[in-house]
Design a protein around this motif. Structure first.
Motif, mmCIF file in Angstrom:
data_model
loop_
_atom_site.group_PDB
_atom_site.id
_atom_site.type_symbol
_atom_site.label_atom_id
_atom_site.label_comp_id
_atom_site.label_asym_id
_atom_site.label_seq_id
_atom_site.Cartn_x
_atom_site.Cartn_y
_atom_site.Cartn_z
ATOM 1 N N UNK A 25 0.837 -1.211 0.000
ATOM 2 C CA UNK A 25 0.000 0.000 0.000
ATOM 3 C C UNK A 25 0.869 1.258 0.000
ATOM 4 N N UNK A 26 2.067 1.118 0.590
ATOM 5 C CA UNK A 26 2.957 2.296 0.688
ATOM 6 C C UNK A 26 3.994 2.320 -0.443
ATOM 7 N N UNK A 27 4.376 1.136 -0.920
ATOM 8 C CA UNK A 27 5.448 1.054 -1.918
ATOM 9 C C UNK A 27 4.917 0.488 -3.237
ATOM 10 N N UNK A 28 5.088 1.269 -4.313
ATOM 11 C CA UNK A 28 4.652 0.828 -5.645
ATOM 12 C C UNK A 28 5.439 -0.410 -6.070
ATOM 13 N N UNK A 29 6.752 -0.405 -5.790
ATOM 14 C CA UNK A 29 7.601 -1.515 -6.234
ATOM 15 C C UNK A 29 7.221 -2.801 -5.486
ATOM 16 N N UNK A 30 7.003 -2.676 -4.167
ATOM 17 C CA UNK A 30 6.577 -3.853 -3.393
ATOM 18 C C UNK A 30 5.249 -4.374 -3.942
ATOM 19 N N UNK A 31 4.347 -3.466 -4.315
ATOM 20 C CA UNK A 31 3.036 -3.906 -4.837
ATOM 21 C C UNK A 31 3.206 -4.656 -6.153
ATOM 22 N N UNK A 32 4.173 -4.222 -6.984
ATOM 23 C CA UNK A 32 4.411 -4.939 -8.248
ATOM 24 C C UNK A 32 4.914 -6.352 -7.977
#
Ligand code: PRT
Length: 119
Positions: A25-32
């Protein structure tokens, strides 16, 4: 960030950290990474198409601003793809360094030569 090489090194480090964990939710890269390889590849494909369209526009208008932004998106998502597969920009830089100074025509000719040798 003052130096272009520093940006690549710093980004590579952040991407590796995000792969290890992180709040999607906070990190775009983690979400990918959480969505998986198919989502990452979808983004690479999307950004490649947008880069091509921006290049055509740049040729027509002489304005390269969007082309630079789209190419940055493409490079960024390609770095996430490499990171997802436990690779990094460093390996790509090493491959480019290996090829450096070798004419593309000569390199291609050596590829077809080694193919015929193997048959
Ligand atoms: N360089 C980038 C970078 N370039 C582009 N983007 C993001 O890439 C996304 C793709 O753009 P789109 O317009 O296609 O987004 P979208 O339509 O919302 O995407 P979808 O929902 O369709 O998948 C946007 O959310 C951009 O913000 C980036 N996100 C992060 N970084 C770097 O990665 C680091 C880690 O980011 P976080 O993991 O978010 O902290 C940051 O500090 C930056 O250095």
């Amino acid at each position: 960030m003052t130096n272009n090489t520093d940006v690549l090194a710093a980004l590579t480090k952040i991407l590796a950290e995000r792969k290890k964990g992180g709040d999607g939710d906070k990190s775009y890269v983690a979400s990918l990474h959480q969505k998986g390889l198919n989502k990452i590849l979808e983004k690479v494909g999307e950004e490649a198409t947008e880069t091509i369209l921006a290049a055509k526009d740049a040729e027509a208008t002489g304005d390269t601003k969007d082309l630079i932004a789209e190419t940055a998106d493409l490079w960024f998502h390609s770095l996430v793809m490499l990171s997802h597969l436990d690779e990094s920009a460093d390996s790509v830089m090493q491959e480019l360094a290996r090829r450096f100074g070798v004419s593309g025509h000569d390199e291609k000719a050596s590829r077809s030569q080694s193919k015929t040798t193997h048959h």
